[in-house]
Scaffold this active site. Structure first.
Site, short mmCIF file in Angstrom:
data_model
loop_
_atom_site.label_atom_id
_atom_site.label_comp_id
_atom_site.label_asym_id
_atom_site.label_seq_id
_atom_site.Cartn_x
_atom_site.Cartn_y
_atom_site.Cartn_z
N CYS A 14 0.87 -1.17 0.00
CA CYS A 14 0.00 0.00 0.00
C CYS A 14 0.92 1.23 0.00
O CYS A 14 2.11 1.10 -0.26
CB CYS A 14 -0.98 0.00 1.17
SG CYS A 14 -0.27 0.27 2.81
N ASN A 17 2.45 1.58 4.21
CA ASN A 17 2.74 0.32 4.91
C ASN A 17 2.46 0.43 6.40
O ASN A 17 3.17 -0.12 7.22
CB ASN A 17 4.17 -0.15 4.64
CG ASN A 17 4.45 -1.58 5.07
OD1 ASN A 17 5.53 -1.89 5.55
ND2 ASN A 17 3.50 -2.47 4.89
N CYS A 19 -1.32 0.71 7.30
CA CYS A 19 -2.73 0.34 7.46
C CYS A 19 -3.09 -0.90 6.64
O CYS A 19 -3.23 -1.99 7.18
CB CYS A 19 -3.66 1.50 7.06
SG CYS A 19 -3.61 2.91 8.18
N ARG A 20 -3.21 -0.72 5.34
CA ARG A 20 -3.76 -1.79 4.50
C ARG A 20 -2.81 -2.96 4.29
O ARG A 20 -3.20 -4.12 4.49
CB ARG A 20 -4.20 -1.21 3.15
CG ARG A 20 -5.30 -0.16 3.32
CD ARG A 20 -5.59 0.57 2.04
NE ARG A 20 -4.46 1.45 1.67
CZ ARG A 20 -4.35 2.06 0.51
NH1 ARG A 20 -5.28 1.89 -0.42
NH2 ARG A 20 -3.32 2.83 0.25
N SER A 21 -1.58 -2.69 3.86
CA SER A 21 -0.68 -3.82 3.59
C SER A 21 -0.26 -4.56 4.86
O SER A 21 -0.20 -5.80 4.82
CB SER A 21 0.52 -3.39 2.75
OG SER A 21 1.26 -2.38 3.35
N ASP A 131 -8.10 3.48 1.53
CA ASP A 131 -7.20 3.90 2.60
C ASP A 131 -8.02 4.48 3.75
O ASP A 131 -8.69 5.49 3.58
CB ASP A 131 -6.21 4.95 2.07
CG ASP A 131 -5.09 5.24 3.05
OD1 ASP A 131 -5.20 4.87 4.24
OD2 ASP A 131 -4.09 5.85 2.61
#
Length: 163
Positions: A14, A17, A19-21, A131
């Site tokens: 993401c 690095n 939150c999402r990934s 995000d």
């Protein structure tokens, strides 16, 4: 897994690095362990920018995942050109991350293994993982729901490859 077979290496990507990934890494790591495939699948995450390098997951994302029973671990890092070579699958959270990875792949050599994470969703319909950084708690819950679904679809796909 046979001793001569190398593990499948998966990198979630993401922007920052945090939150999402890392959420995808944490969820997928848990699912892979539950499936008894730790020796067959290696997992990491990275960001397209290095602003948060060395930091752990965003506390709001970490709390969301912790409440769902996940162990929170990992530190942010920036994706590198070597990652394109070293990983078998690079899964981007959104189209911007996908474009950044494709730009990093200057020769187009690794294009086939750079994909969107949501391509593996089974239950949810989405064209990207949004995000949640500037939103409220609902955004973090939505990300966790999408990531859990996509990671399960990914695991099912990889199980068929592993045999």
């Amino acid at each position: 897994m046979p001793a001569d077979r190398k593990p499948i290496r998966v990198l979630f990507v993401c922007m920052g690095n945090i939150c999402r990934s890392p959420a995808a890494e944490i969820v997928f790591r848990h699912q892979v362990a539950d499936a008894g495939l730790n020796d067959a699948i290696e997992i990491d995450s990275a960001g397209t920018i290095g602003y948060h390098a060395g930091k752990g997951p965003d506390p709001r994302m970490a709390d969301t995942l912790r409440r769902r029973g996940y162990t929170i671990e990992g530190r942010s890092r920036q994706v590198t050109a070597e990652d394109l070579r070293d990983f078998d699958l690079l899964l981007a959270a959104d189209e911007d991350n996908l474009a950044d990875l494709r730009r990093l792949d200057r020769t187009g050599t690794h294009r086939e293994k750079i994909r969107l994470l949501v391509e593996y969703c089974v239950e949810k319909e989405a064209n990207h993982v949004p995000d949640p950084y500037y939103g409220g708690q609902r955004g973090f819950e939505d990300v966790a729901d999408l990531v859990e679904d996509a990671c399960q679809g990914l695991l099912d796909t990889l199980k068929r490859q592993i045999g």
